[in-house]
Design a protein around this motif. Structure first.
Motif, PDB file in Angstrom:
ATOM      1  N   THR A 121       0.858  -1.188   0.000  1.00 40.81           N
ATOM      2  CA  THR A 121       0.000   0.000   0.000  1.00 40.81           C
ATOM      3  C   THR A 121       0.890   1.231   0.000  1.00 40.81           C
ATOM      4  O   THR A 121       1.983   1.224   0.566  1.00 40.81           O
ATOM      5  N   VAL A 122       0.393   2.288  -0.636  1.00 41.01           N
ATOM      6  CA  VAL A 122       1.156   3.531  -0.667  1.00 41.01           C
ATOM      7  C   VAL A 122       0.903   4.278   0.624  1.00 41.01           C
ATOM      8  O   VAL A 122      -0.242   4.476   1.014  1.00 41.01           O
ATOM      9  N   THR A 123       1.981   4.652   1.304  1.00 40.61           N
ATOM     10  CA  THR A 123       1.793   5.333   2.585  1.00 40.61           C
ATOM     11  C   THR A 123       1.960   6.831   2.465  1.00 40.61           C
ATOM     12  O   THR A 123       1.578   7.581   3.327  1.00 40.61           O
ATOM     13  N   ASN A 124       2.528   7.257   1.401  1.00 39.96           N
ATOM     14  CA  ASN A 124       2.888   8.661   1.312  1.00 39.96           C
ATOM     15  C   ASN A 124       2.644   9.181  -0.091  1.00 39.96           C
ATOM     16  O   ASN A 124       3.565   9.476  -0.833  1.00 39.96           O
ATOM     17  N   GLN A 125       1.370   9.317  -0.408  1.00 42.63           N
ATOM     18  CA  GLN A 125       0.979   9.545  -1.785  1.00 42.63           C
ATOM     19  C   GLN A 125       1.618  10.777  -2.427  1.00 42.63           C
ATOM     20  O   GLN A 125       2.048  10.750  -3.562  1.00 42.63           O
ATOM     21  N   TYR A 126       1.689  11.873  -1.667  1.00 43.13           N
ATOM     22  CA  TYR A 126       2.120  13.126  -2.285  1.00 43.13           C
ATOM     23  C   TYR A 126       3.590  13.433  -2.087  1.00 43.13           C
ATOM     24  O   TYR A 126       4.106  14.387  -2.623  1.00 43.13           O
ATOM     25  N   LEU A 127       4.245  12.672  -1.248  1.00 40.60           N
ATOM     26  CA  LEU A 127       5.665  12.956  -1.022  1.00 40.60           C
ATOM     27  C   LEU A 127       6.484  11.720  -1.360  1.00 40.60           C
ATOM     28  O   LEU A 127       6.808  10.924  -0.501  1.00 40.60           O
ATOM     29  N   GLY A 128       6.761  11.541  -2.618  1.00 44.63           N
ATOM     30  CA  GLY A 128       7.652  10.456  -3.019  1.00 44.63           C
ATOM     31  C   GLY A 128       6.966   9.121  -3.188  1.00 44.63           C
ATOM     32  O   GLY A 128       7.475   8.235  -3.854  1.00 44.63           O
ATOM     33  N   GLY A 129       5.792   8.913  -2.650  1.00 44.62           N
ATOM     34  CA  GLY A 129       5.054   7.660  -2.837  1.00 44.62           C
ATOM     35  C   GLY A 129       5.726   6.457  -2.202  1.00 44.62           C
ATOM     36  O   GLY A 129       5.871   5.408  -2.825  1.00 44.62           O
ATOM     37  N   ASP A 130       6.138   6.567  -0.951  1.00 43.09           N
ATOM     38  CA  ASP A 130       6.697   5.406  -0.250  1.00 43.09           C
ATOM     39  C   ASP A 130       5.622   4.339  -0.116  1.00 43.09           C
ATOM     40  O   ASP A 130       4.438   4.636  -0.009  1.00 43.09           O
ATOM     41  N   THR A 131       6.068   3.102  -0.079  1.00 47.41           N
ATOM     42  CA  THR A 131       5.082   2.033   0.055  1.00 47.41           C
ATOM     43  C   THR A 131       5.457   1.145   1.221  1.00 47.41           C
ATOM     44  O   THR A 131       6.601   1.121   1.671  1.00 47.41           O
ATOM     45  N   SER A 132       4.464   0.408   1.723  1.00 47.99           N
ATOM     46  CA  SER A 132       4.804  -0.581   2.751  1.00 47.99           C
ATOM     47  C   SER A 132       4.201  -1.913   2.338  1.00 47.99           C
ATOM     48  O   SER A 132       3.078  -1.970   1.834  1.00 47.99           O
ATOM     49  N   LEU A 133       4.954  -2.962   2.520  1.00 50.93           N
ATOM     50  CA  LEU A 133       4.514  -4.296   2.112  1.00 50.93           C
ATOM     51  C   LEU A 133       3.447  -4.817   3.068  1.00 50.93           C
ATOM     52  O   LEU A 133       3.499  -4.562   4.258  1.00 50.93           O
ATOM     53  N   ALA A 134       2.488  -5.523   2.523  1.00 51.67           N
ATOM     54  CA  ALA A 134       1.458  -6.092   3.389  1.00 51.67           C
ATOM     55  C   ALA A 134       1.225  -7.537   2.954  1.00 51.67           C
ATOM     56  O   ALA A 134       0.193  -7.875   2.417  1.00 51.67           O
ATOM     57  N   CYS A 135       2.238  -8.353   3.108  1.00 49.35           N
ATOM     58  CA  CYS A 135       2.067  -9.746   2.714  1.00 49.35           C
ATOM     59  C   CYS A 135       3.055 -10.632   3.474  1.00 49.35           C
ATOM     60  O   CYS A 135       3.924 -10.148   4.190  1.00 49.35           O
ATOM     61  N   SER A 136       2.885 -11.920   3.302  1.00 46.50           N
ATOM     62  CA  SER A 136       3.728 -12.855   4.043  1.00 46.50           C
ATOM     63  C   SER A 136       5.145 -12.891   3.472  1.00 46.50           C
ATOM     64  O   SER A 136       5.389 -12.408   2.364  1.00 46.50           O
ATOM     65  N   ALA A 137       6.049 -13.472   4.224  1.00 44.66           N
ATOM     66  CA  ALA A 137       7.445 -13.544   3.783  1.00 44.66           C
ATOM     67  C   ALA A 137       7.569 -14.356   2.497  1.00 44.66           C
ATOM     68  O   ALA A 137       8.367 -14.024   1.611  1.00 44.66           O
ATOM     69  N   GLU A 138       6.738 -15.397   2.369  1.00 36.83           N
ATOM     70  CA  GLU A 138       6.797 -16.226   1.142  1.00 36.83           C
ATOM     71  C   GLU A 138       6.414 -15.387  -0.063  1.00 36.83           C
ATOM     72  O   GLU A 138       7.065 -15.441  -1.101  1.00 36.83           O
ATOM     73  N   SER A 139       5.328 -14.604   0.099  1.00 37.92           N
ATOM     74  CA  SER A 139       4.896 -13.771  -1.020  1.00 37.92           C
ATOM     75  C   SER A 139       5.979 -12.764  -1.371  1.00 37.92           C
ATOM     76  O   SER A 139       6.210 -12.459  -2.529  1.00 37.92           O
ATOM     77  N   GLN A 140       6.641 -12.236  -0.351  1.00 34.41           N
ATOM     78  CA  GLN A 140       7.711 -11.258  -0.616  1.00 34.41           C
ATOM     79  C   GLN A 140       8.778 -11.877  -1.496  1.00 34.41           C
ATOM     80  O   GLN A 140       9.234 -11.252  -2.462  1.00 34.41           O
ATOM     81  N   ALA A 141       9.163 -13.081  -1.163  1.00 40.38           N
ATOM     82  CA  ALA A 141      10.188 -13.758  -1.958  1.00 40.38           C
ATOM     83  C   ALA A 141       9.694 -13.949  -3.387  1.00 40.38           C
ATOM     84  O   ALA A 141      10.433 -13.735  -4.362  1.00 40.38           O
ATOM     85  N   GLU A 142       8.426 -14.290  -3.526  1.00 40.38           N
ATOM     86  CA  GLU A 142       7.852 -14.506  -4.842  1.00 40.38           C
ATOM     87  C   GLU A 142       7.808 -13.178  -5.629  1.00 40.38           C
ATOM     88  O   GLU A 142       8.092 -13.147  -6.826  1.00 40.38           O
TER      89      GLU A 142
END
Ligand code: ADP
Length: 604
Positions: free
Chosen positions: A532-553
Motif C-alpha cells: 500500500t502507498v503510505t505517502n501519496q504526495y511525497l515520493g510515494g513510499d510504500t509498505s509491504l502487506a504480505c507474508s514472507a513467502e509472497s515477498q520472496a515470490e
C-alpha cells in the motif's frame, strides 16, 4: 517539530554586570565624588582663615603631607603642609576642633543615593530593556509570559493587489469548490435562509508547490475578507500548553474579525494521529485537542472559515477530518498538460517574451512539474536572458531552463575521457532507440551528453504527446524496456557494463514492483494488493502487506519482468545495430541532438 527558544546569554551574565557596576560605584565613583568636594587652597588662605577663626575642624594628614580642614559651613578644604611649629597653638587659639575623619564627610544622603539607589535603578533599567526585547520578539506587550501564548498569525487584510482566482492557473475543480465559500462569505444570509451550513473547515490536499497557499489567499482575495495565516509548526512551543493558548488566541482574533479566513499551512505538524503511546508528544496533542475544541465551539455560519493545507493527508488524526471539522477535502493535484500551459502563461506575463515561444511545447516537455517548478522555469529562463545580455526570453531559454530545473546546470569543466564519452553516447542512444522503436513510447525530444551538475552525464528527454490518465500494461513494459536500453547498448557494443545505469535500474525496479504489487499485473497474485502507498504526495513510499513467502515470490517476479524487458531491449538494439552506431557517432560529435535530427537519421 519543537521550537525551543534559548535565551541568548545566560542569566549569570547579567548578574556579573550588576556586580561590576556596584563595585565600580563603591570603589571609584564614591572616592572621586569625595575628592571633588574638597577645595584646594594655598597655605596663606589657611592662615588667614585660622586668624579669622573661620575654621571648624582640622586634620593633619602626615602620610599625604597635607592639611584638611572645614569652615563653619562645613565646606572642606585642603592645603599642603609647611614647616610651621606654632600652627597647633594658633589653631587651638582660633577654636578649631582637631579631627581624624574629614575626608569621609561626604553627605550621607548623596552617599546613600550613589551606593544603593543608583545600582538599583540601573538593574531595573536593564530588566525593563530585556523584557521589552523578549516581548517584541514574542508578540507584543500585552501577551502572556513574554508573549508566548499569542498566536502571531500573519494577518492580510484585503488589498487591491491581493491574489485572485485568475492568478491561480489550472486547478479548475479546486477553484470551483472554493467559489462556493467565496459566495458564502459575500452573502451568508442566502445560506442561512435555506438552513444550509457552510463547512467549518476545508482541507486542501496535494503535493508541494501546487498552489494550495495561493488558493487559500485567493479565496480571501475574492471574498474581500481578512486572511489569518499561520503554519502548523508555529503552534508548537517550548512549554506545554502554549500551543493550545495560541490556538485560543487565533480563534478569538478570528471571531472578532469575522467574516474572515483562517489558513493553517502544514496542518500535519499538529494534526498527526495521536497514537496513544505513553510519553507521546504532549504539547502537540494538547494543541490538537484545543483546535478540535475550538472548531466544535463556534457555531457554523458565524463567518469564520478555516482552510488548512497538507501533503500528508493519511497522517491526519481522524478526529480532525470527521464531519463538523475539516469535513471537506479539496484535492489540489499536479497540473495536467492544459494546466501546465496555463500556469506558464500566467507567470510569463511578468517577463518579456520573444515571439518564438511555444507554451504548449514547453508544457509537454515539463511533464510532471508542479506549479512552483513551472514558475521557477520561467524565472530561470528570464535570468538566463539577462545573463546573456538579451532583451527577450526565447524558446531555447525556456527549454534550457527546463533542463536546469530537472538536471541542474551544465558542468563547464567536467572532462570526460574519450572512452567515457563514447559509452555515454551509446547509453543515451540506446534509451532513445528502444523508445522510438516501440510503438507506444513517447517520441524523443532531445538527447544530450553534456554533463550536468546533478551528476547526470547525459540524458534523453522524452515528451508526452498528450495527457495520460491510464497506463496500459504494455506501455509500462515498454517504459521498463526503454530504461534498460542504455545498459543494453553498453553491453552490446562494449561487452561490459558501467555505473552510469544506476538511476535507470532504480526506476525500472520501482515500476516493475508497482506492476506486480499494486496494479495486479501479475498472473499469480491476481487482484490482490501486496503493497500500500503510505505517502501519496511525497515520493510515494510504500509498505509491504504480505507474508514472507509472497515477498520472496514478488522479488522473483520483479527480477523476471525486468530481465524480460532487458532482453527485449537488447533484441531491438541488435536488430538496429547499424543505426545505433550511426546515431551514437553523431551524438558523440555533436553532444546535443534534437528529436528531429534523431528521427531523420533513424528513418533515413
Ligand atoms: P503549496 O502551498 O501547494 O506548497 P504554493 O501555493 O506556496 O504551494 O505555491 C508556490 C508557488 O508556486 C506560488 O507562489 C506560485 O508562484 C506557484 N504556483 C503554484 N501553483 C500555481 C498555479 N496553479 N498557478 C500559478 N502559480 C502557481
Amino acid at each position: 517539530m519543537q521550537e525551543v527558544k534559548k535565551p541568548k546569554k545566560p542569566l549569570i551574565y547579567y548578574y556579573v554586570i550588576v556586580m561590576a557596576i556596584l563595585l565600580l560605584v563603591n570603589f571609584l565613583l564614591m572616592p572621586w565624588m569625595a575628592q571633588n568636594q574638597v577645595q584646594e587652597v594655598d597655605y596663606g588662605t589657611f592662615m588667614t582663615m585660622t586668624e579669622n577663626k573661620q575654621i571648624e575642624e582640622v586634620q593633619v594628614d602626615q602620610e599625604e603631607n597635607q592639611i584638611l580642614f572645614t569652615d563653619r559651613n562645613n565646606n572642606i578644604y585642603k592645603t599642603g603642609m609647611m614647616d610651621d611649629p606654632d600652627l597647633t597653638q594658633r589653631l587651638f587659639d582660633s577654636g578649631a576642633k582637631f579631627s581624624g575623619e574629614i575626608v569621609e564627610h561626604v553627605s550621607p544622603v548623596v552617599s546613600f543615593l550613589v551606593s544603593w539607589i543608583l545600582p538599583i535603578l540601573i538593574f531595573v533599567g536593564i530588566g525593563q530593556y530585556m523584557s521589552r526585547k523578549m516581548m517584541s520578539k514574542a508578540g507584543g506587550p500585552n501577551s502572556m509570559i513574554f508573549g508566548m501564548g499569542k498566536s502571531n498569525a500573519k494577518v492580510y487584510v484585503k488589498s487591491s493587489e491581493g491574489i485572485r482566482f485568475s492568478d491561480v492557473a489550472g486547478e479548475d475543480e479546486a477553484k470551483e469548490n472554493l467559489t462556493e465559500v467565496v459566495d458564502y462569505l459575500h452573502n451568508p444570509s442566502k445560506y442561512k435562509e435555506v438552513g444550509a451550513d457552510m463547512p467549518k473547515g476545508i482541507l486542501l490536499v496535494g503535493p508541494p508547490g501546487t498552489g494550495k497557499t495561493m488558493l487559500a489567499k485567493a479565496v480571501a482575495g475574492e471574498a474581500g475578507v481578512p486572511f489569518f495565516s499561520m503554519s502548523g509548526s508555529e503552534f508548537v512551543e517550548m512549554f506545554v500548553g502554549m500551543g493550545a493558548s495560541k490556538v485560543r488566541d487565533l480563534f478569538k482574533q478570528a471571531k472578532e474579525k469575522a467574516p474572515c479566513i483562517v489558513f493553517i499551512d502544514e496542518i500535519d505538524a499538529i494534526g498527526q494521529k495521536r497514537d496513544g503511546r505513553a510519553g507521546g508528544n504532549d504539547e502537540r496533542e494538547q494543541t490538537l485537542n484545543q483546535l478540535l475544541t475550538e472548531m466544535d465551539g463556534f457555531e457554523s455560519n458565524n463567518g469564520v472559515i478555516i482552510l488548512a493545507a497538507t501533503n500528508r493527508p493519511e497522517s491526519l488524526d481522524p478526529a480532525l477530518t470527521r464531519p463538523g471539522r475539516f469535513d471537506r477535502r479539496v484535492p489540489v493535484e499536479l497540473p495536467d498538460l492544459k494546466g501546465r500551459e496555463e500556469i506558464l502563461r500566467v507567470h510569463a506575463k511578468k517577463v518579456r517574451l520573444d515571439e518564438s515561444v511555444d507554451f504548449n511545447k514547453i508544457a509537454r516537455m515539463a511533464s510532471g512539474a508542479s506549479g512552483a517548478e513551472l514558475a521557477n522555469i520561467i524565472n530561470e529562463a528570464a535570468l538566463r536572458t539577462v545573463r546573456d545580455g538579451r532583451r527577450y526570453v526565447t524558446q531555447s531559454d525556456l527549454e534550457e531552463s527546463i533542463e536546469v530545473v530537472i538536471a541542474g546546470y551544465q558542468k563547464k569543466n567536467a572532462i570526460l575521457t574519450d572512452q567515457e564519452k563514447r559509452i555515454v553516447a551509446y547509453h543515451e542512444i540506446g534509451h532513445a532507440l528502444v523508445a522510438a522503436k516501440q510503438n507506444h513510447s513517447a517520441p524523443v525530444q532531445k538527447i544530450t551528453i553534456v554533463p550536468r551538475t546533478s551528476g547526470a552525464l547525459g540524458y534523453t528527454m522524452q515528451v508526452e504527446e498528450g495527457n495520460h490518465y491510464l497506463m496500459l500494461k504494455e506501455e509500462l513494459e515498454n517504459k521498463i524496456a526503454t530504461l534498460t536500453g542504455g545498459r543494453a547498448a553498453e553491453e552490446l557494443v562494449f561487452q561490459t557494463s558501467s555505473t552510469g545505469a544506476s538511476n535507470d535500474i532504480e526506476q525500472a525496479t520501482k515500476l516493475a514492483r508497482a506492476m506486480i504489487t499494486r496494479y495486479g499485473m501479475s498472473k499469480d497474485f491476481d487482484m490482490v494488493a501486496m503493497e500500500t502507498v503510505t505517502n501519496q504526495y511525497l515520493g510515494g513510499d510504500t509498505s509491504l502487506a504480505c507474508s514472507a513467502e509472497s515477498q520472496a515470490e514478488i522479488d522473483r517476479q520483479v527480477v523476471e519482468l525486468v530481465k524480460q524487458q532487458h532482453a527485449r531491449a537488447m533484441k531491438i538494439l541488435e536488430e538496429n545495430r547499424s543505426k545505433l552506431d550511426e546515431l551514437a557517432k553523431y551524438l558523440y560529435e555533436k553532444e546535443t541532438i534534437t528529436g528531429e535530427e534523431f528521427m531523420k537519421i533513424l528513418e533515413g
